[in-house]
Enzyme design. Structure first.
Site, PDB file in Angstrom:
ATOM      1  N   GLU A   7       0.843  -1.187   0.000  1.00 13.95           N
ATOM      2  CA  GLU A   7       0.000   0.000   0.000  1.00 13.95           C
ATOM      3  C   GLU A   7       0.883   1.242   0.000  1.00 13.95           C
ATOM      4  O   GLU A   7       2.107   1.160   0.137  1.00 13.95           O
ATOM      5  CB  GLU A   7      -0.916   0.008   1.226  1.00 13.95           C
ATOM      6  N   TYR A  18      -5.942   8.748   6.753  1.00 19.13           N
ATOM      7  CA  TYR A  18      -6.031   7.407   6.178  1.00 19.13           C
ATOM      8  C   TYR A  18      -5.722   6.393   7.268  1.00 19.13           C
ATOM      9  O   TYR A  18      -4.705   6.502   7.965  1.00 19.13           O
ATOM     10  CB  TYR A  18      -5.032   7.233   5.039  1.00 19.13           C
ATOM     11  N   CYS A  75       6.935  43.849 -20.807  1.00 17.08           N
ATOM     12  CA  CYS A  75       6.335  44.970 -21.542  1.00 17.08           C
ATOM     13  C   CYS A  75       6.796  46.340 -21.056  1.00 17.08           C
ATOM     14  O   CYS A  75       6.503  47.357 -21.696  1.00 17.08           O
ATOM     15  CB  CYS A  75       4.812  44.892 -21.476  1.00 17.08           C
TER      16      CYS A  75
END
Length: 671
Positions: free
Chosen positions: A119, A229, A416
């Site tokens: 896992e 979990y 710019c």
């Protein structure tokens, strides 16, 4: 007990179950069944009932997740069964050696393929949760493995943690072992918020999870979207499972999130295949992992293999290559994004990190550079989290030579030349030039992207070439392009230029939500765009809406409303939108019919409908004035049951709610 009190008790129990079910669907299964607005309504109703009847407030009530007073300090908690650590395997060779050792410890044939359970190895904070007769009574950190810190009130704020275990025949006492984590996107969002308010910035999701769990004020923990979990057991009285694979099923049945990617492997070869599969997916996972955990699947074999020091011989953490490395900052440059944000980027000496050669790392903004005192020439630690550009974690100041140079963002845009401004209260500096080529490229790349207009085959490189050629300066310019325009670009021929024009023209009737998202308004993602599309129905109405009106839409708060209003009050943006509407006809979502046949009726869907999908059935009901919720109650008018209908069907029958099938639903709206 009076009739009113009895009714209140029954409704509290019903609400607790409905909210518990909604939490499980949203936070554990990632499959919500009800809207945020419906959830809030149920929660407020429960709060009101508990305020009126304090004696009905239960320890497993969702209202008890937040509200505890801040602590002065954490108390110590002794684990009933110690939380062991795992030995590491850092290479395939080391894992193969582990497999050979396990065969020897079990005194079994070396050719026998052992049954392993593999896992994800979560990179979070190890936790132990104690349940007595199904009720959560204590939660603690790992600590030294024997004694940790009790953080029960904080863990109760984690929505994926059941306050009460689901099911019947619950054990008298069980310790659940798990990992508290902060998903990568939530970690990034938390750090952005921390930067804006001058708070602590966390180095990685693990540190953020640990810092969130160890807050003396549970309210702070509750504000951070932690998940947990579950993967193991400590003390367990009356739990009858013999394998880790069976334990996963039991944990899911009790209401926990478990590893989304796991496998029972026959032999070391299958473990290696799983390890490689996960490694290939690692950068796309929503959570941080640093390897896979491999265990003998049978508990009896783990016990038979024995223990060394504080580690079971039958388990190992099979780690991935490190995601942190040391390198040197050779230069710092600036990237200009679609919103005008200036992001400083460190150019570093090439280094291999997690299998990729890294040459750049983000520095976020000037405040972050100043906070970490990052200089050109510094030796630094960088890390790679998820699929984002690597970042500088810290500077190795002890290695400075005195030749390092401090850095400041430019006052003028490097693309710019327009002035750069840093709005009050924000950490990000922005270019003020609406015609900035870098902003135009960013906005157009977002506009043609998959989640916006989805112009097949039109990506950043093509947008970059179109902007550089002067052919495209705004959204509408894309629809004015001809085959000749593309043929003038390098790499295009007759067929490819025709395909490009066709891909653009095919998006002339986009979904309104996609068009709203494509505009690139700050804080407006695809989900918010769908809300706005349903609420306003057309782009002009959205553009004319006040901030107060915007906040009447579901899930639109002050920050989002302000960003939308600011966007449409910009004359250039408004002109660009109206120019675009000369070429596209956005398709608004179907609106509910006032006085429709289903007006005032509440429906719940369960099971698989023969021809209508759940989404289509929901749209059908809403178009005819009905409302769809995710849980059955006495207020439900109809449950629409399809094949493999679950517990909702049983609950409807128990409550006497009318149950119909797909044909019955269609009959209700039949003229």
């Amino acid at each position: 007990m009076t009739a009113a009190a009895s009714k209140a008790r029954a409704r509290v129990a019903e609400l607790i179950e409905e909210i518990r079910h909604a939490d499980h669907r949203y936070y554990v299964l990632d499959d919500p069944e009800i809207s945020d607005a419906e959830y809030d309504r149920l929660f407020r109703e429960l709060q009101a009932l508990e305020a009126q009847h304090p004696e009905l407030r239960r320890p497993d009530s969702p209202t008890q997740r937040v509200g505890a007073r801040p602590l002065d300090e954490f108390q110590k908690h002794t684990h009933r069964v110690p939380m062991l650590s795992l030995a590491n395997a850092l290479t395939e060779e080391e894992f193969s050696e582990f497999d050979v050792r396990v065969h020897r410890f079990l005194d079994t044939d070396p050719a026998r393929k052992l049954e392993y359970h593999a896992e994800l190895k979560f990179d979070g904070l190890s936790m132990s949760l104690v349940y007595e007769r199904g009720m959560l009574v204590a939660a603690s950190t790992r600590g030294n493995g024997t004694v940790g810190e009790e953080v029960t009130q904080n863990v109760k704020t984690i929505r994926s943690v059941p306050l009460k275990l689901h099911g019947k025949g619950l054990p008298d006492i069980v310790e659940i072992r798990g990992e508290a984590m902060l998903p990568i996107k939530d970690f990034e969002r938390l750090n952005e918020q921390q930067l804006k308010k001058g708070g602590k910035v966390f180095a990685n999701p693990r540190n953020a999870a640990a810092g969130s769990i160890r807050q003396l004020d549970p309210g702070i923990t509750a504000s951070r979207p932690l998940i947990l979990y579950a993967y193991g057991l400590g003390a367990a009285e009356g739990v009858k499972v013999e394998r880790f694979s069976e334990l996963d099923e039991q944990l899911e049945e009790w209401g926990f999130k478990v590893s989304p990617l796991r496998r029972v492997c026959k032999g070391a070869g299958e473990v290696l295949e799983f390890y490689e599969e996960i490694q290939a997916k690692r950068d796309s996972l929503p959570i941080e992992i640093d390897g896979v955990v491999v265990k003998l699947n049978r508990f009896a074999e783990v016990a038979a293999a024995g223990y060394v020091s504080r580690s079971p011989r039958g388990m190992v953490a099979f780690k991935y290559p490190p995601r942190q490395e040391t390198t040197t900052i050779e230069d710092i440059t600036v990237q200009v994004g679609r919103t005008g944000a200036l992001t400083p980027v460190a150019h570093v000496a090439p280094v291999n990190l997690g299998g990729a050669t890294i040459r750049r790392a983000t520095l976020h903004n000037q405040d972050e550079i100043d906070r970490k005192d990052i200089r050109i020439g510094d030796r630094v630690v960088i890390q790679r989290a998820g699929d984002v550009i690597p970042e500088v974690v810290k500077v190795l100041t002890d290695l400075r030579t005195g030749k390092e140079k401090k850095y400041r963002l430019p006052d003028k845009c490097p693309v710019c030349g327009h002035p750069v401004e840093k709005p009050e209260g924000e950490a990000v500096a922005r270019c003020t030039g609406m015609a900035c080529p870098a902003q135009i490229e960013g906005r157009l790349t977002h506009f043609v992207g998959k989640h916006a207009l989805d112009m097949d085959g039109i990506g950043f490189k093509i947008i970059e070439a179109l902007v550089a050629s002067g052919k495209v300066k705004g959204f509408a310019d894309l629809y004015r392009l001809t085959q000749k325009d593309f043929l003038e670009l390098e790499g295009f021929a007759e067929v490819s230029s025709k395909n490009a024009v066709d891909a653009i023209q095919a998006t002339r009737k986009p979904e309104l939500s996609r068009l709203i998202h494509g505009l690139g308004i700050r804080h407006v993602g695809s989900a918010t765009a769908k809300v706005l599309a349903r609420h306003y129905g057309d782009l002009e109405s959205l553009a004319a809406a006040s901030e107060e009106s915007l906040m009447e839409a579901d899930d639109v708060g002050p920050e989002v409303a302000s960003a939308i209003s600011e966007y449409f009050h910009d004359k250039q943006a408004l002109k660009e939108m109206r120019d675009l509407l000369k070429y596209v006809e956005p398709v608004a979502p179907a609106r509910p019919v006032q006085g429709g046949r289903l007006e005032g009726k509440t429906f719940v869907l369960t099971g698989t409908l023969p021809t209508l999908g759940r989404n289509d059935a929901t749209d059908l009901i809403q178009r005819h004035g009905g409302k769809v919720t995710g849980s059955v109650s006495k207020k439900t008018d109809f449950v629409v049951a399809g094949e493999a209908a679950g517990s909702k069907l049983q609950k409807a029958q128990d409550l006497g709610v009318k149950v119909i099938d797909q044909d019955g639903l269609l009959e209700l709206i039949k003229d």
